[in-house]
Enzyme design. Structure first.
Site, short mmCIF file in Angstrom:
data_model
loop_
_atom_site.label_atom_id
_atom_site.label_comp_id
_atom_site.label_asym_id
_atom_site.label_seq_id
_atom_site.Cartn_x
_atom_site.Cartn_y
_atom_site.Cartn_z
CD GLN A 1 47.59 35.82 38.13
OE1 GLN A 1 48.17 36.91 38.18
NE2 GLN A 1 46.45 35.60 38.75
CG ASN B 1 45.38 31.65 38.57
OD1 ASN B 1 45.80 32.74 38.17
ND2 ASN B 1 44.10 31.32 38.52
CB CYS C 1 45.79 37.44 33.22
SG CYS C 1 46.42 38.46 34.59
CG ASN D 1 46.21 43.63 36.26
OD1 ASN D 1 45.85 44.71 35.80
ND2 ASN D 1 45.75 43.16 37.41
CG HIS E 1 35.21 37.96 36.02
ND1 HIS E 1 36.01 38.41 37.05
CD2 HIS E 1 36.03 37.73 34.97
CE1 HIS E 1 37.27 38.46 36.63
NE2 HIS E 1 37.30 38.05 35.37
CD GLU F 1 43.38 36.88 39.44
OE1 GLU F 1 43.87 36.55 38.34
OE2 GLU F 1 43.73 37.89 40.07
CB CYS G 1 41.42 41.26 39.12
SG CYS G 1 40.82 40.00 37.98
N GLY H 1 38.69 41.44 36.01
CA GLY H 1 37.65 41.77 36.99
C GLY H 1 37.15 43.19 36.82
#
Length: 269
Positions: A47, A65, A74, A76, A151, A200, A209, A212
């Site tokens: 990303q 992305n 996101c 992370n 998700h 993803e 993720c 996620g």
């Protein structure tokens, strides 16, 4: 125009971070995102993250992305920008305002409350999002929810045995999901541990993720499978996910600065 960048990752989910809070960047096109994200001819990343001024938070974070599409959230990357910012902050994202703060292990992020409403995820039609009457091959009866971004979560006996590279893109682009969807396959190991793999949306198979892990934990809690504090094991490492008394999902885990550099913007247009 010469532009500086920081390359970072969270458990192997890697980012090129551009800090435009004090110096505006030219308009970012889908082609520029793809060119910068290319691992052979660009910098390379899952990303591209842009930090910008915000009127509602301490700063804004825009997330692209590697296929060029912009997404809402996101986890992370939120830990990565928390590390770069260096102190507790409110971050404005397309998925809503989140709170981040560095800590000894990396960073903690308040990802907000999970949303199980079918039209908020969104789905194409009303369905029971806690036990969806749908299946793709051996993957069936998933949970769907939003936690900044959409998700779907499948609980299986062995998440490592699922051919996610094959079936992930089929589910991601199924007409049931008008804005596409992130695909999670999870194995509950105990009341406090989950193994997880993620396809993803717009990025493909990923080593980690954050959203996620949060979505999967929220789905497992909603189904009564786990306690409210869980370790989620991903291919790139582990995240600590906890649901607070107010329903908010907190994520804790590492973020790492890999290297810094600069590039000529015109070379990637």
């Amino acid at each position: 125009m010469r532009v500086s960048f920081t390359k970072m990752h969270g458990l192997g989910n890697d980012f090129v971070v551009l800090d435009a809070r004090d110096r505006p960047l030219p308009d970012l096109t889908e082609e520029t995102v793809k060119a910068l994200s290319d691992r052979h001819t660009g910098i390379g990343c899952d990303q591209l993250i842009v930090m910008q001024p915000s009127t509602t938070g301490d700063f804004a974070m825009r997330i692209y992305n590697r296929d060029g599409g912009e997404v809402e959230s996101c986890g992370n990357a939120a830990r990565a920008v928390a590390l770069l910012h260096g102190s507790k902050a409110s971050v404005d994202t397309r998925g809503g305002l989140i709170m981040v703060e560095p800590d000894d292990a990396g960073a903690r992020v308040d990802m907000g409350k999970p949303n199980f409403a079918w039209n908020a995820i969104p789905l194409q039609m009303p369905l029971d999002t806690l036990d969806m009457p749908v299946a793709w091959d051996e993957l069936e009866h998933p949970v769907a929810l939003g936690i900044g971004n959409p998700h779907i979560v499948f609980f299986v006996e062995d998440c490592h045995g699922v051919d996610l590279a094959r079936i992930g893109p089929q589910i991601e682009r199924d007409p049931l999901f008008p804005e596409r969807i992130n695909v999670n396959v999870a194995t509950v190991k105990s009341r406090t541990a989950i193994d997880l793999r993620v396809w993803e949306r717009g990025a493909g198979l990923t080593r980690a993720c954050g959203t996620g892990a949060c979505a999967t934990t929220a789905a497992a809690i909603a189904r009564g499978l786990v306690d409210r504090k869980v370790t989620v094991g991903l291919p790139g490492g582990s995240l600590q996910i906890e649901q607070a008394d107010d329903g908010h999902i907190w994520m804790s885990g590492p973020a790492t600065r890999s290297f810094e550099g600069s590039f000529e913007w015109d070379d990637f247009e």
